[in-house]
Design a protein around this motif. Sequence first.
Motif, PDB file in Angstrom:
ATOM      1  N   SER A  25       5.660   9.241  -8.159  1.00  0.00           N
ATOM      2  CA  SER A  25       4.517   8.739  -8.926  1.00  0.00           C
ATOM      3  C   SER A  25       4.621   7.226  -9.000  1.00  0.00           C
ATOM      4  O   SER A  25       5.629   6.642  -8.610  1.00  0.00           O
ATOM      5  CB  SER A  25       4.483   9.356 -10.323  1.00  0.00           C
ATOM      6  N   GLN A  26       3.572   6.608  -9.520  1.00  0.00           N
ATOM      7  CA  GLN A  26       3.581   5.153  -9.595  1.00  0.00           C
ATOM      8  C   GLN A  26       2.894   4.677 -10.856  1.00  0.00           C
ATOM      9  O   GLN A  26       2.114   5.400 -11.475  1.00  0.00           O
ATOM     10  CB  GLN A  26       2.886   4.550  -8.383  1.00  0.00           C
ATOM     11  N   ASP A  27       3.197   3.461 -11.210  1.00  0.00           N
ATOM     12  CA  ASP A  27       2.504   2.751 -12.279  1.00  0.00           C
ATOM     13  C   ASP A  27       2.121   1.407 -11.681  1.00  0.00           C
ATOM     14  O   ASP A  27       2.952   0.496 -11.597  1.00  0.00           O
ATOM     15  CB  ASP A  27       3.408   2.587 -13.510  1.00  0.00           C
ATOM     16  N   SER A  28       0.872   1.297 -11.242  1.00  0.00           N
ATOM     17  CA  SER A  28       0.452   0.090 -10.533  1.00  0.00           C
ATOM     18  C   SER A  28       0.556  -1.146 -11.423  1.00  0.00           C
ATOM     19  O   SER A  28       0.900  -2.226 -10.941  1.00  0.00           O
ATOM     20  CB  SER A  28      -0.977   0.262 -10.028  1.00  0.00           C
ATOM     21  N   ALA A  29       0.243  -0.988 -12.691  1.00  0.00           N
ATOM     22  CA  ALA A  29       0.285  -2.137 -13.602  1.00  0.00           C
ATOM     23  C   ALA A  29       1.700  -2.690 -13.705  1.00  0.00           C
ATOM     24  O   ALA A  29       1.892  -3.898 -13.835  1.00  0.00           O
ATOM     25  CB  ALA A  29      -0.235  -1.731 -14.968  1.00  0.00           C
TER      26      ALA A  29
ATOM     27  N   ASN B  25       0.829  -1.202   0.000  1.00  0.00           N
ATOM     28  CA  ASN B  25       0.000   0.000   0.000  1.00  0.00           C
ATOM     29  C   ASN B  25       0.863   1.253   0.000  1.00  0.00           C
ATOM     30  O   ASN B  25       0.451   2.282  -0.506  1.00  0.00           O
ATOM     31  CB  ASN B  25      -0.911   0.031   1.233  1.00  0.00           C
ATOM     32  N   CYS B  26       2.027   1.126   0.612  1.00  0.00           N
ATOM     33  CA  CYS B  26       2.906   2.283   0.746  1.00  0.00           C
ATOM     34  C   CYS B  26       4.216   2.028   0.017  1.00  0.00           C
ATOM     35  O   CYS B  26       4.857   1.000   0.223  1.00  0.00           O
ATOM     36  CB  CYS B  26       3.192   2.572   2.218  1.00  0.00           C
ATOM     37  N   MET B  27       4.586   2.956  -0.834  1.00  0.00           N
ATOM     38  CA  MET B  27       5.846   2.890  -1.552  1.00  0.00           C
ATOM     39  C   MET B  27       6.577   4.195  -1.258  1.00  0.00           C
ATOM     40  O   MET B  27       6.000   5.272  -1.424  1.00  0.00           O
ATOM     41  CB  MET B  27       5.614   2.685  -3.047  1.00  0.00           C
ATOM     42  N   VAL B  28       7.799   4.077  -0.829  1.00  0.00           N
ATOM     43  CA  VAL B  28       8.496   5.256  -0.311  1.00  0.00           C
ATOM     44  C   VAL B  28       9.930   5.308  -0.813  1.00  0.00           C
ATOM     45  O   VAL B  28      10.549   4.275  -1.073  1.00  0.00           O
ATOM     46  CB  VAL B  28       8.453   5.248   1.237  1.00  0.00           C
TER      47      VAL B  28
ATOM     48  N   ARG C 245       6.732   9.647  -0.434  1.00  0.00           N
ATOM     49  CA  ARG C 245       6.009   8.390  -0.337  1.00  0.00           C
ATOM     50  C   ARG C 245       4.653   8.530  -1.001  1.00  0.00           C
ATOM     51  O   ARG C 245       4.129   9.637  -1.165  1.00  0.00           O
ATOM     52  CB  ARG C 245       5.856   7.940   1.111  1.00  0.00           C
ATOM     53  N   ILE C 246       4.112   7.387  -1.368  1.00  0.00           N
ATOM     54  CA  ILE C 246       2.786   7.334  -1.949  1.00  0.00           C
ATOM     55  C   ILE C 246       2.025   6.223  -1.258  1.00  0.00           C
ATOM     56  O   ILE C 246       2.527   5.114  -1.105  1.00  0.00           O
ATOM     57  CB  ILE C 246       2.850   7.152  -3.479  1.00  0.00           C
ATOM     58  N   TYR C 247       0.817   6.548  -0.816  1.00  0.00           N
ATOM     59  CA  TYR C 247      -0.015   5.577  -0.110  1.00  0.00           C
ATOM     60  C   TYR C 247      -1.277   5.341  -0.923  1.00  0.00           C
ATOM     61  O   TYR C 247      -1.982   6.286  -1.262  1.00  0.00           O
ATOM     62  CB  TYR C 247      -0.381   6.085   1.282  1.00  0.00           C
ATOM     63  N   ASN C 248      -1.551   4.070  -1.189  1.00  0.00           N
ATOM     64  CA  ASN C 248      -2.753   3.689  -1.930  1.00  0.00           C
ATOM     65  C   ASN C 248      -3.824   3.221  -0.963  1.00  0.00           C
ATOM     66  O   ASN C 248      -3.609   2.269  -0.214  1.00  0.00           O
ATOM     67  CB  ASN C 248      -2.423   2.576  -2.922  1.00  0.00           C
TER      68      ASN C 248
ATOM     69  N   VAL D 164       8.979  -0.638   0.651  1.00  0.00           N
ATOM     70  CA  VAL D 164       7.533  -0.828   0.597  1.00  0.00           C
ATOM     71  C   VAL D 164       7.048  -1.437   1.895  1.00  0.00           C
ATOM     72  O   VAL D 164       7.795  -2.122   2.606  1.00  0.00           O
ATOM     73  CB  VAL D 164       7.111  -1.723  -0.593  1.00  0.00           C
ATOM     74  N   ALA D 165       5.776  -1.183   2.193  1.00  0.00           N
ATOM     75  CA  ALA D 165       5.135  -1.743   3.380  1.00  0.00           C
ATOM     76  C   ALA D 165       3.625  -1.624   3.205  1.00  0.00           C
ATOM     77  O   ALA D 165       3.150  -0.950   2.279  1.00  0.00           O
ATOM     78  CB  ALA D 165       5.587  -1.007   4.633  1.00  0.00           C
ATOM     79  N   ARG D 166       2.895  -2.245   4.107  1.00  0.00           N
ATOM     80  CA  ARG D 166       1.437  -2.155   4.041  1.00  0.00           C
ATOM     81  C   ARG D 166       0.948  -0.820   4.588  1.00  0.00           C
ATOM     82  O   ARG D 166      -0.172  -0.408   4.298  1.00  0.00           O
ATOM     83  CB  ARG D 166       0.810  -3.310   4.796  1.00  0.00           C
TER      84      ARG D 166
END
Length: 125
Positions: free
Chosen positions: A74-78, A32-35, A50-53, A101-103
């Motif tokens: 930024s992110q590319d989930s795919a 969920n979290c990418m930092v 960081r980005i939290y989904n 990364v972490a939840r």
Amino acid sequence: QVQLVESGGGSVQAGGSLRLSCIVSGNTYLPNCMVWFRQAPGNEREWVARIYNDIGGVGTTYTADSVKGRFTISQDSAKRAVYLQMNSLKPEDTALYYCAVARACYNVASAYRYWGQGTQVTVSS
């Protein structure tokens, strides 16, 4: 097992730009979290952005005050990828940059279990 691989580091002059990439792979872990963190020689590892989904997949970004207005996450989930666009680089941005990364999101490096190997960014004046 989760693997993270960073790329995109390099040497630039002050005022230049770099774009870091981090690819997440391994089993079905969905962070969920990418930092992004960075660590300069003699300094502690500090978070940069960081980005939290959330549960709906909407990503919310946060950047540290030291890079606000210059760095964008930024992110590319795919592609299971997270990026760090770094503009107007300064010599004090020189560091080894890591993704983690972490939840859930935390500001301290010790809270993260999964790390990449790091990519070096060097900014000359």
